[in-house]
Design a protein around this motif. Structure first.
Motif, short mmCIF file in Angstrom:
data_model
loop_
_atom_site.label_atom_id
_atom_site.label_comp_id
_atom_site.label_asym_id
_atom_site.label_seq_id
_atom_site.Cartn_x
_atom_site.Cartn_y
_atom_site.Cartn_z
N LEU A 1 0.84 -1.20 0.00
CA LEU A 1 0.00 0.00 0.00
C LEU A 1 0.87 1.26 0.00
CD1 LEU A 1 -3.10 0.02 0.04
CD2 LEU A 1 -2.97 0.73 2.44
N THR A 2 1.93 1.22 0.83
CA THR A 2 2.85 2.37 0.90
C THR A 2 3.53 2.61 -0.43
OG1 THR A 2 3.27 1.81 3.21
CG2 THR A 2 4.81 3.34 2.19
N LEU A 3 4.03 1.51 -1.03
CA LEU A 3 4.72 1.65 -2.33
C LEU A 3 3.75 2.12 -3.41
CD1 LEU A 3 7.06 -1.50 -2.24
CD2 LEU A 3 7.71 0.90 -1.97
N CYS A 4 2.51 1.63 -3.35
CA CYS A 4 1.50 2.08 -4.33
C CYS A 4 1.24 3.58 -4.16
CB CYS A 4 0.18 1.29 -4.15
SG CYS A 4 0.25 -0.35 -4.85
N ALA A 5 1.21 4.02 -2.89
CA ALA A 5 0.96 5.45 -2.62
C ALA A 5 2.08 6.29 -3.23
CB ALA A 5 0.87 5.69 -1.12
N PHE A 6 3.34 5.83 -3.04
CA PHE A 6 4.47 6.58 -3.61
C PHE A 6 4.43 6.54 -5.14
CE2 PHE A 6 6.61 6.25 0.61
CZ PHE A 6 6.87 7.61 0.76
N THR B 1 1.77 6.31 -6.96
CA THR B 1 0.70 7.23 -7.37
C THR B 1 1.22 8.68 -7.35
OG1 THR B 1 -0.87 5.71 -6.37
CG2 THR B 1 -1.70 7.90 -6.93
N ILE B 2 1.97 9.00 -6.29
CA ILE B 2 2.53 10.37 -6.19
C ILE B 2 3.46 10.65 -7.37
CG2 ILE B 2 4.13 11.81 -4.85
CD1 ILE B 2 2.93 10.45 -2.30
N ILE B 3 4.32 9.67 -7.69
CA ILE B 3 5.27 9.86 -8.79
C ILE B 3 4.54 10.03 -10.12
CG2 ILE B 3 7.08 8.71 -10.16
CD1 ILE B 3 8.11 7.53 -7.47
N ILE B 4 3.50 9.18 -10.34
CA ILE B 4 2.73 9.29 -11.58
C ILE B 4 2.01 10.64 -11.64
CG2 ILE B 4 0.72 8.35 -12.83
CD1 ILE B 4 1.64 5.55 -11.76
N GLY B 5 1.44 11.06 -10.50
CA GLY B 5 0.74 12.35 -10.44
C GLY B 5 1.68 13.51 -10.75
N LEU B 6 2.88 13.46 -10.18
CA LEU B 6 3.85 14.54 -10.42
C LEU B 6 4.33 14.53 -11.88
CD1 LEU B 6 5.93 14.31 -7.11
CD2 LEU B 6 4.33 16.12 -7.77
N ALA B 7 4.50 13.32 -12.43
CA ALA B 7 4.90 13.23 -13.85
C ALA B 7 3.80 13.82 -14.73
CB ALA B 7 5.17 11.77 -14.22
N PHE B 8 2.54 13.56 -14.37
CA PHE B 8 1.42 14.11 -15.12
C PHE B 8 1.42 15.64 -15.01
CE2 PHE B 8 -3.03 15.62 -15.19
CZ PHE B 8 -3.37 15.24 -16.49
N ALA B 9 1.71 16.15 -13.80
CA ALA B 9 1.76 17.61 -13.58
C ALA B 9 2.84 18.24 -14.46
CB ALA B 9 2.02 17.92 -12.11
N ILE B 10 4.00 17.55 -14.57
CA ILE B 10 5.08 18.07 -15.43
C ILE B 10 4.62 18.12 -16.88
CG2 ILE B 10 7.36 17.53 -16.39
CD1 ILE B 10 8.17 16.48 -13.64
N TRP B 11 4.04 17.01 -17.32
CA TRP B 11 3.58 16.93 -18.71
C TRP B 11 2.54 18.01 -19.01
CZ3 TRP B 11 -1.47 15.71 -20.39
CH2 TRP B 11 -1.60 15.59 -21.77
N ARG B 12 1.59 18.19 -18.08
CA ARG B 12 0.51 19.17 -18.29
C ARG B 12 1.06 20.60 -18.33
NH1 ARG B 12 -4.68 19.33 -18.75
NH2 ARG B 12 -5.95 20.94 -17.74
N ASN B 13 1.95 20.92 -17.41
CA ASN B 13 2.49 22.28 -17.36
C ASN B 13 3.42 22.57 -18.55
OD1 ASN B 13 1.59 23.80 -14.92
ND2 ASN B 13 2.23 21.92 -13.92
N VAL B 14 4.20 21.56 -18.95
CA VAL B 14 5.06 21.75 -20.12
C VAL B 14 4.19 21.95 -21.37
CG1 VAL B 14 6.72 20.60 -21.66
CG2 VAL B 14 7.09 20.56 -19.19
N SER B 15 3.09 21.18 -21.46
CA SER B 15 2.18 21.33 -22.61
C SER B 15 1.60 22.74 -22.65
CB SER B 15 1.02 20.32 -22.51
OG SER B 15 1.53 19.02 -22.49
N LYS B 16 1.19 23.24 -21.47
CA LYS B 16 0.62 24.59 -21.42
C LYS B 16 1.67 25.65 -21.78
CE LYS B 16 -3.17 24.01 -18.14
NZ LYS B 16 -3.64 24.26 -16.78
#
Lengths: 67, 228
Positions: free
Chosen positions: B61-66, B68-83
């Motif tokens: 569960l802990t590793l899944c949480a981390f 998820t955080i990494i995937i979320g942050l990668a998505f944030a990078i992709w979204r902001n770079v796209s903008k």
């Protein structure tokens, strides 16, 4: 400090980046000067003055009312 | 403040005006990914130190949480770079060099942070203590020499090049302001912590924490002054 940079830039159809290239500063710096968040140094103010062929006081206004 | 509020001049620069904030999120997300990866690495090292074996449900569960955080942050990078790309922001040569160097710093910082973390994981150097890079325990000489070389030889060269070629006077001013805030925070904060410790109110002053806070305050003020 109030200034006419945005108008002068628009009269030449320059983007902030274009003006930044002419002044050798970043677009962010041009944006900060235009929006009054940063006052340029005296050397940069002279550079701007020479670029637009206008006296500094016609570009920048420190809103000083006089003694 | 400007006297042009009443005009209707809208150009691409106004759309790109907030790119500083997006750029900040890209950097913060990148650092977040490095920190989350470090946390995963530390967790696995601690697990190995405690005997290893199958990871339990709580661990998964802990590793899944981390993850998820990494995937979320990668998505944030992709979204902001796209903008940022969509805003069609024009960058001067100086600014392009500046941004590329910042991306490089984050990458180098990530590698420097991850190398000792991998050492922790592979060699099992740290079980419950802080990561190797931040601990005050002995460090393998090879890693120590590598970090010292980077810090005393490479860093000054990068800093010289950075200040001479990449930044302009507005950014230099932002740096100076950051330096003032950080210096006063150090001058006031460090002796205060020391006195609080002597009075028995808080734990002993931590040099690494003081250094990190100093750097964090300097960086935060620099960013705020440059991109606000």
């Amino acid at each position: 400090m109030k200034n006419q940079l945005k108008v002068l830039r628009a009269m030449r159809s320059w983007s902030q980046a274009d003006l930044g290239e002419h002044l050798d500063v970043s677009r962010q710096a041009v944006n900060a000067i235009e929006t009054g968040k940063y006052d340029p140094s005296l050397p940069l103010a002279f550079k701007i003055s020479r670029l637009f062929a206008l006296p500094i006081e016609e570009i920048f206004d420190d809103e000083f009312e006089g003694y | 403040m400007t006297n042009l509020k009443d005009t209707n001049m809208i150009d691409r620069d106004e759309i790109a005006g907030s790119n500083g904030r997006r750029f900040m999120w890209v950097i913060v997300s990148g650092l977040g990914i490095v920190m989350a990866a470090g946390a995963v690495s530390g967790y696995l090292a601690a697990h190995e130190a405690q005997g290893g074996g199958a990871i339990g449900a709580a661990g998964i569960l802990t590793l899944c949480a981390f993850a998820t955080i990494i995937i979320g942050l990668a998505f944030a990078i992709w979204r902001n770079v796209s903008k940022m790309k969509a805003s069609n922001e024009g960058l001067t040569r100086r600014e392009t060099l500046n941004r590329n160097m910042i991306y490089g710093f984050v990458l180098i910082g990530g590698v420097i942070g991850l190398l000792p973390a991998f050492y922790d994981t592979i060699v099992g150097n740290s079980d419950t203590g802080p990561p190797l890079l931040l601990a005050d325990s002995p460090m393998p000489p090879a890693i120590a020499l590598m970090l010292i070389f980077f810090w005393t030889v490479i860093m000054p060269i990068i800093a010289w090049f950075w200040h001479k070629r990449a930044i302009d006077e507005q950014e230099a001013s932002a740096y100076r302001d950051g330096g003032y805030y950080a210096a006063y925070a150090l001058l006031i904060g460090a002796p205060t912590w020391w006195m609080l410790w002597r009075g028995g109110f808080v734990p002993e002053p931590d040099g690494v924490a003081i250094f990190m806070l100093f750097a964090l305050i300097w960086t935060a003020v620099w960013f705020w002054k440059k991109y606000r």
